[in-house]
Design a protein around this motif. Structure first.
Motif, PDB file in Angstrom:
ATOM      1  N   THR A 106       0.831  -1.206   0.000  1.00 52.66           N
ATOM      2  CA  THR A 106       0.000   0.000   0.000  1.00 52.66           C
ATOM      3  C   THR A 106       0.865   1.255   0.000  1.00 52.66           C
ATOM      4  O   THR A 106       0.594   2.218  -0.734  1.00 52.66           O
TER       5      THR A 106
ATOM      6  N   ARG B 265      -8.920 -12.875  -0.023  1.00 57.58           N
ATOM      7  CA  ARG B 265      -9.884 -11.770  -0.115  1.00 57.58           C
ATOM      8  C   ARG B 265      -9.181 -10.423   0.055  1.00 57.58           C
ATOM      9  O   ARG B 265      -9.433  -9.474  -0.708  1.00 57.58           O
ATOM     10  N   GLN B 266      -8.286 -10.341   1.022  1.00 55.00           N
ATOM     11  CA  GLN B 266      -7.580  -9.078   1.252  1.00 55.00           C
ATOM     12  C   GLN B 266      -6.689  -8.704   0.063  1.00 55.00           C
ATOM     13  O   GLN B 266      -6.603  -7.530  -0.315  1.00 55.00           O
TER      14      GLN B 266
ATOM     15  N   ARG C 101      -7.190  -9.613  -3.051  1.00 53.30           N
ATOM     16  CA  ARG C 101      -8.079  -9.214  -4.146  1.00 53.30           C
ATOM     17  C   ARG C 101      -8.543  -7.769  -3.957  1.00 53.30           C
ATOM     18  O   ARG C 101      -8.526  -6.968  -4.904  1.00 53.30           O
ATOM     19  N   GLU C 102      -8.939  -7.425  -2.749  1.00 52.71           N
ATOM     20  CA  GLU C 102      -9.396  -6.061  -2.483  1.00 52.71           C
ATOM     21  C   GLU C 102      -8.264  -5.052  -2.654  1.00 52.71           C
ATOM     22  O   GLU C 102      -8.473  -3.948  -3.177  1.00 52.71           O
TER      23      GLU C 102
ATOM     24  N   THR D  53      -7.562  -4.615  -6.373  1.00 48.93           N
ATOM     25  CA  THR D  53      -8.698  -3.923  -6.997  1.00 48.93           C
ATOM     26  C   THR D  53      -8.582  -2.425  -6.751  1.00 48.93           C
ATOM     27  O   THR D  53      -8.810  -1.613  -7.658  1.00 48.93           O
ATOM     28  N   ARG D  54      -8.209  -2.061  -5.529  1.00 44.42           N
ATOM     29  CA  ARG D  54      -8.012  -0.633  -5.222  1.00 44.42           C
ATOM     30  C   ARG D  54      -6.874  -0.039  -6.048  1.00 44.42           C
ATOM     31  O   ARG D  54      -6.913   1.143  -6.411  1.00 44.42           O
TER      32      ARG D  54
ATOM     33  N   ASP E 246      -6.936 -13.452  -9.358  1.00 42.34           N
ATOM     34  CA  ASP E 246      -7.663 -13.519  -8.090  1.00 42.34           C
ATOM     35  C   ASP E 246      -8.158 -14.921  -7.755  1.00 42.34           C
ATOM     36  O   ASP E 246      -8.450 -15.207  -6.594  1.00 42.34           O
TER      37      ASP E 246
END
Length: 324
Positions: free
Chosen positions: A142, A200-201, A203-204, A207-208, A217
């Motif tokens: 991030t 899931r994390q 993928r999110e 995606t962001r 994914d």
């Protein structure tokens, strides 16, 4: 701007003249881009020419941002319709792709050095009870994404998609290296739950970041299913789905997953692994294009089975020192 003006005026003489001029300029552009590509690669890779670490990302971003205008100009020249324009157009795109990849490698080099110790903590016993290592991975990615803001949207998307692929490769790698071997259905359920949550994390997260590779994914959920399914027929279907989504998966990868789930019975193993043979997934079969490769970059480490007896220790005769 000057070249564009001449290109736009050339068809006013005759359409044929416009096509010939565009084709000639496209050839000149290809020669320039090949030279540009080689110099960028030498500049970014040669130890003596690499800028200081703090300046490397900025220079890599500046070089990557040169690619979209060149790509647009190559497309403009190819659109004039000269019958021989397709090959130089392809060469222009290939040279620019290599420049973008080289810049991306420089930009992500430090990130993966920082990520390495945290990837090394995944798929171990402590990983099941602590999310610290995975949380650090997400935090580093991030933070890295913020440094990419000056990138033009085109190289930004290419770089993020490649980052997405490499992160998932490093995430899956320890699962295929035998770090965890489940000895019960309960253990498999715990591992699968953690894999599902972290998939899931990831993928999110991507995606962001606007990754253009959503096909990635499904890889962790597919592997998760191979850990929790009990029925041999269901496992066979899941292996088939995995091979459909990831054509470069091979027998050794599935065998490593069966080892991780603790499946030792030879009968079911043969039936499950036979699916890949039926689908034509042989070890020698050529894989997909590089940007769609995944398992081909993952060596699967099979656990070494010890022999059921002890080998005698052999004692070699001691050599006497050589006489002068």
């Amino acid at each position: 701007q000057l070249l564009r003006a001449h290109v736009d005026r050339a068809p006013q003489v005759t359409p044929e003249f416009g096509r010939e001029m565009a084709h000639s300029l496209l050839g000149v552009l290809v020669a320039f881009l090949h030279s540009f590509q080689r110099k960028v690669e030498r500049f970014l890779e040669a130890p003596g020419e690499v800028p200081p670490p703090d300046g490397a990302p900025g220079r890599a971003i500046a070089l990557a941002n040169c690619c979209p205008p060149f790509r647009a100009f190559a497309e403009r020249l190819a659109q004039f319709g000269h019958p021989e324009s397709e090959e130089p157009r392809r060469q222009a795109h290939a040279a620019l792709d290599r420049v973008t990849r080289a810049c991306g490698h420089v930009l992500t080099r430090r990130l993966f050095e920082d990520l390495k110790p945290y990837f090394g903590k995944l798929m171990k016993r402590k990983w099941l009870t602590s999310s610290d290592a995975f949380d650090a991975i997400v935090m580093l990615i991030t933070g890295f994404a913020q440094t990419l803001r000056p990138l033009h949207p085109e190289p930004h998307q290419v770089l993020v998609s490649e980052l997405h692929r490499r992160v998932l490769i490093e995430y899956v790698r320890p699962l295929l290296q035998g770090r965890l071997v489940c000895t019960s259905a309960k253990a498999r359920a715990r591992v699968a739950a953690r894999l599902g949550d972290e998939a899931r994390q990831l993928r999110e997260l991507f995606t962001r970041l606007d990754s253009a590779s959503p096909w990635l994914d499904s890889v962790v959920p597919r592997l998760r299913e191979l850990l929790v399914l009990e029925d041999t027929a269901a496992l066979q279907m899941e292996v088939g789905a995995l091979a459909r989504d990831f054509p470069d998966v091979r027998r050794r990868h599935v065998a490593a997953l069966l080892d991780a789930r603790g499946l030792r019975a030879q009968g079911p193993r043969r039936e499950i692994l036979g699916v890949l043979q039926d689908l034509g997934g042989s070890e020698a079969e050529p894989g997909p294009p590089r940007h769609r490769t995944f398992f081909s970059e993952l060596p699967a480490t099979r656990p070494v089975r010890c022999l059921p007896f002890h080998l005698p220790r052999l004692r070699l005769p001691r050599r006497s020192p050589a006489r002068p």
